[in-house]
Enzyme design. Structure first.
Site, short mmCIF file in Angstrom:
data_model
loop_
_atom_site.label_atom_id
_atom_site.label_comp_id
_atom_site.label_asym_id
_atom_site.label_seq_id
_atom_site.Cartn_x
_atom_site.Cartn_y
_atom_site.Cartn_z
NE ARG A 26 28.92 29.51 -6.70
CZ ARG A 26 28.78 28.35 -7.33
NH1 ARG A 26 28.30 28.31 -8.55
NH2 ARG A 26 29.13 27.21 -6.73
CB THR A 74 -2.99 -3.24 -1.04
OG1 THR A 74 -4.21 -2.86 -1.68
CG2 THR A 74 -2.15 -4.06 -2.01
CG ASP A 75 -8.77 -2.12 2.49
OD1 ASP A 75 -8.72 -0.88 2.31
OD2 ASP A 75 -9.54 -2.66 3.31
CG PHE A 96 32.06 27.10 -9.95
CD1 PHE A 96 32.62 25.96 -9.40
CD2 PHE A 96 31.57 27.04 -11.25
CE1 PHE A 96 32.70 24.78 -10.13
CE2 PHE A 96 31.64 25.88 -11.99
CZ PHE A 96 32.21 24.75 -11.42
CB VAL A 132 27.74 22.43 -5.19
CG1 VAL A 132 26.68 21.56 -4.53
CG2 VAL A 132 27.14 23.77 -5.60
CD GLN A 133 30.95 19.76 -7.78
OE1 GLN A 133 30.83 20.92 -7.38
NE2 GLN A 133 30.83 19.44 -9.07
CG HIS A 142 21.51 28.17 -11.58
ND1 HIS A 142 22.83 28.11 -11.20
CD2 HIS A 142 21.24 26.99 -12.18
CE1 HIS A 142 23.34 26.94 -11.55
NE2 HIS A 142 22.41 26.25 -12.14
CG ASN A 201 24.04 24.48 -8.56
OD1 ASN A 201 24.38 24.56 -7.39
ND2 ASN A 201 24.88 24.19 -9.53
CE LYS A 245 -4.49 0.83 0.06
NZ LYS A 245 -5.39 0.18 -0.91
#
Length: 331
Positions: free
Chosen positions: A196, A65-66, A179, A263-264, A292, A290, A20
């Site tokens: 930035r 599933t109920d 960057f 970012v890395q 931007h 990102n 479910k």
């Protein structure tokens, strides 16, 4: 004469799982006038000896599933662990594989929505205190839990594998990010910047070391507890609340204070700290798209809005966006 097509020799059932999805749960736990709440989106899936339901149209092995939905609500009402998503996932999965002999694995996914108490001052000039039963939604990010409860080796040898995390944590800082010195060739149009906006919507997961689940005392798992001493539980999936708070705090702190070269690089620092400070966390994965923000070029009216110290008006761009991801694992 027409030819009857017989496909049996051409294929076989190599994998099957069902259950479910999107079970919505809101639970109030009352402790006198003090109320605690949780809101979950739950998915509960199972595997086991269910092949004939697919290959022979035999539903005798199907727990509807109920029924799985009803079990989820039953435990939401009766489980002492309902306020703790990792523990509740373990309880739900253990009940499913313990009650039904032919089911070997349960896969429980929980999203927890954020609710915080409304701070209210009891009187004029007094400090605000959390209200006993009034709450507000304080963010769109969700806490996540994925638990695999594996009884393949036997109902008395259950192993749980838990991965927790968060998703959709939107963050932004207006400086402290650069960057530069990336590959430049005939395809490069991006300008190098030493200052930035850095914004991303954080998806984080961290995988715990496996937990051994003892056979439930009632045989079915309606009653469930790991009975770990505090020092044994610390930092494990059973201690999911404290690990979740720490992982979120580390993520926000590193994002804020890191002088980000990329970012890395920031991602790696976040993950390193979570692994270093939580001995039961085996690996950490971040996905950082990102967000931007591009400065508006106003040279046409003689205004510098492009150089980093002068850039103040930006256009948020939803797409395309960079997507940075990595997994950092314990050695």
């Amino acid at each position: 004469m027409s030819q009857v097509y017989e496909p049996e020799g051409l294929s076989y059932l190599s994998h099957a799982r069902y259950g479910k999805d999107k079970v919505r749960v809101f639970r109030i736990v009352r402790d006198g006038a003090w109320h605690n709440i949780v809101e979950y989106n739950v998915t509960a899936l199972v595997e086991g000896d269910i092949e004939i339901s697919y290959t022979k149209a035999d539903n005798s092995v199907v727990v509807a599933t109920d029924s799985i939905k009803n079990i989820t609500y039953f435990l939401a009402k009766t489980s002492p662990h309902v306020l703790h998503p990792e523990r509740f996932a373990l309880h739900l999965g253990t009940h499913l594989v313990s009650k039904y002999a032919h089911l070997k694995k349960a896969f429980i996914t929980i999203e927890q929505l954020r609710w915080q108490r409304i701070p209210v001052a009891p009187g004029a000039g007094q400090d605000a205190k959390p209200h006993s039963h009034a709450f507000y939604r304080d963010g769109d990010d969700k806490r996540t839990v994925e638990a695999e409860i594996d009884a393949s080796a036997g109902k008395d040898k259950i192993v749980a594998r838990v991965t927790s995390g968060l998703t959709g944590l939107l963050v932004l800082k207006t400086t402290g990010s650069a960057f530069e010195s990336f590959v430049r060739d005939e395809y490069t149009t991006l300008v190098e910047v030493n200052d930035r906006i850095f914004s991303t919507s954080i998806d984080l997961t961290y995988r715990f070391a496996p937990l051994a689940i003892p056979k439930p005392a009632d045989g079915e798992g309606k009653v469930f507890d790991l009975a770990l001493a505090p020092e044994q539980a610390k930092g494990t999936a059973w201690d999911g609340d404290s690990v979740a708070a720490a992982a979120r705090g580390i993520t926000l702190e590193v994002f804020a204070v890191d002088e980000s070269a990329s970012v890395q690089a920031t991602l790696y620092k976040m993950a390193q700290r979570i692994v270093a400070e939580h001995s039961h966390v085996q690996s950490v994965t971040y996905n950082l798209p990102n967000k931007h923000y591009v400065p508006v070029d106003m040279k046409y009216i003689g205004i510098d809005n492009m150089s980093p110290p002068k850039a103040e008006v930006f256009i948020p761009l939803p797409a395309p966006s960079g997507l940075i991801s990595a997994t950092i694992s314990r050695k």
